[in-house]
Design an enzyme around this catalytic site. Structure first.
Site, PDB file in Angstrom:
ATOM      1  N   GLU A 140     -30.366 -43.346 -72.361  1.00  0.00           N
ATOM      2  CA  GLU A 140     -30.475 -44.505 -73.173  1.00  0.00           C
ATOM      3  C   GLU A 140     -30.130 -45.806 -72.291  1.00  0.00           C
ATOM      4  OE1 GLU A 140     -28.496 -44.674 -77.272  1.00  0.00           O
ATOM      5  OE2 GLU A 140     -27.689 -42.709 -76.801  1.00  0.00           O
TER       6      GLU A 140
ATOM      7  N   TYR B 199     -11.385 -45.693 -88.624  1.00  0.00           N
ATOM      8  CA  TYR B 199     -10.540 -44.755 -88.654  1.00  0.00           C
ATOM      9  C   TYR B 199     -10.439 -44.093 -89.697  1.00  0.00           C
ATOM     10  CZ  TYR B 199      -6.361 -42.098 -87.329  1.00  0.00           C
ATOM     11  OH  TYR B 199      -5.521 -41.141 -87.057  1.00  0.00           O
TER      12      TYR B 199
ATOM     13  N   LEU C 261     -13.108 -44.508 -77.720  1.00  0.00           N
ATOM     14  CA  LEU C 261     -12.956 -45.625 -78.568  1.00  0.00           C
ATOM     15  C   LEU C 261     -14.208 -46.536 -78.442  1.00  0.00           C
ATOM     16  CD1 LEU C 261     -10.347 -47.455 -80.013  1.00  0.00           C
ATOM     17  CD2 LEU C 261     -10.422 -48.761 -77.763  1.00  0.00           C
ATOM     18  N   HIS C 262     -14.409 -47.008 -79.617  1.00  0.00           N
ATOM     19  CA  HIS C 262     -15.815 -47.803 -79.784  1.00  0.00           C
ATOM     20  C   HIS C 262     -15.487 -48.914 -80.810  1.00  0.00           C
ATOM     21  CE1 HIS C 262     -16.203 -44.330 -82.565  1.00  0.00           C
ATOM     22  NE2 HIS C 262     -16.894 -45.076 -82.915  1.00  0.00           N
TER      23      HIS C 262
END
Lengths: 301, 301
Positions: free
Chosen positions: A149, A233, A240-241
């Site tokens: 990508e 969450y 983590l994004h």
């Protein structure tokens, strides 16, 4: 009979002998329903009903040609039940027949349940579950390492501590900014989710917030007042994004039960460095989610 | 004529003489339309039409009692236009009459902007604006005093300090629980919004949370794990109220940019009694909202 199967009048009543075996899903908001059942007592079918949008060009006819029944009146407000002429109020009907097991599953909705997770629950239930599953995030590493990508990356801050890669979410076709949806993926590999964040991550979070907004302004001409910037969450993958979506676009997962505004996360960590380690967090889980079973076992929900 | 205004049959045709002046907004996804116009060639009104959700309990009757017109057939897929008996396919109609300029604006589709409001901004910009506007909440007092909608009240705790009235939101037709939407309105009259909440309101908030969930379980058989319980900031009226909607139903206003989970509000006040007094809050305001202009003036946004 054969005659029935060959003539149009029969087709006009294809659903008159329909036997419902299950409602696969429905939406009160969108006025749709997905049903599984049998036509002609034999063939499996999925039937989708969807009420049609209210058309401006037949509005006058609709208002003058219908009957109204008063339901409630209070001050300047009143509500009625309006019964319209059938040709002005059609229902779009889609029939999949014969339908296979795969069709049935495709349209089946999974119910969700809201789970309450204390800081201790995270340690004793959620974290062991995540570790045991060892969900692969190889595809995330491929993006970070430019093995996949690479041409989709909109912006990169290569700093190993506070850096991130910004790229369009798969759900966004990039044809218009009305449904803009970008994801910032952090370079640090040890942060699974919101639960792991402490005040030491403030520089990282502030960097994503600041540079993400700058890049979106430059590239898509959307100022920060048009953006909803948040974390999920539970996230759908444990690396983590941060989500950037256009305000006004009701992106899936932007509801209060799953989304946490990045600006709130930053504030909360500024006033309490252990906010997300200790806080009880609420989130929906689908009925078929393995983590939900764990919560049920441990908490006898 | 007087006869018309005094008898129910007239009311059943209140919209037959409706003249549309503008479509304020519509949604093909939700099958709604908001119209501004005149009834009886004189009074301004806003009319809201919304197709009703497809009900499981009348599905058999709907399928057997309707006519179908084939539109398209391709392999296992076919689509039809279904014309249903009017009583099985109603349109929920809400009339606001007489409607003021403010009502018309409220329903007009508008772009939204995310506003950042510090505790000081609230004191110097928002609070003076709310006070100057003195938005009427007479309709709320009518409900609390049983002067209107008394028969719609689902539950009441009459305690003046921690009590509240629970009733269905206008948006919910109560025909199915899929889009359950109830509002708890507090008896205390001095709490404008989330911003006014401090730890002294914890007994009130906990009482609403607890008893609201109990009542919904008893009456609608929905356990708390199927509920999203939250406040809006900014609210649409400045008398404290709490929203109860079914998890999975994407109720308007349940996005993270406007909704605050009651469970989070309680936790935040428990750890910081002045959390909502001091915290920077983010919320969307429509382009035509007078408060947005105030923010722009004061902050030169």
């Amino acid at each position: 009979t054969n005659r029935h199967q060959d003539t149009e009048p029969e087709r006009e009543n294809v659903l008159s002998g329909f036997k419902t075996s299950a409602v696969l899903s429905d939406s009160a908001r969108e006025k749709t329903i997905f049903i599984h059942g049998k036509v002609w007592s034999a063939e499996d079918a999925v039937v989708i009903l969807e009420k049609t949008p209210i058309r401006q060009d037949s509005l006058a006819e609709l208002l003058s040609g219908s009957t109204l029944q008063l339901e409630m009146r209070n001050d300047i407000y009143s509500t009625y039940r309006l019964q319209a002429p059938p040709h002005l109020n059609e229902i779009k009907t889609t029939v999949v027949c014969p339908a296979t097991e795969k069709h049935v599953k495709k349209y089946q909705r999974q119910e969700s349940f809201l789970v309450e997770e204390t800081g201790d629950d995270y340690q004793s239930i959620t974290l062991p579950y995540i570790q045991k599953q060892s969900f692969s995030v190889q595809w995330v590493y491929n993006i970070l390492e430019k093995k996949a990508e690479a041409e989709r990356v909109v912006y990169e801050d290569p700093d190993p501590k506070v850096g991130f890669v910004l790229l369009p979410d798969f759900k966004w076709d990039q044809k218009q900014v009305d449904d803009l949806y970008l994801i910032a993926i952090v370079h640090q590999r040890n942060i699974k989710s919101l639960r792991d964040l402490t005040s030491e991550h403030l520089p990282l979070l502030q960097n994503i917030f600041q540079k993400g907004k700058e890049q979106i302004l430059q590239r898509y001409k959307l100022p920060s007042s048009k953006l909803r910037v948040y974390l999920h969450y539970q996230p759908s993958y444990y690396h983590l994004h941060v989500h950037f979506t256009k305000l006004g676009y009701e992106a899936p997962g932007c509801g209060v039960e799953r989304a946490h505004l990045l600006a709130d996360v930053i504030q909360n960590l500024q006033s309490d460095p252990r906010y997300y380690e200790t806080r009880t967090l609420y989130f929906p889980l689908r009925a078929d989610d393995g983590l939900l079973s764990k919560f049920k076992e441990d908490l006898e929900l």
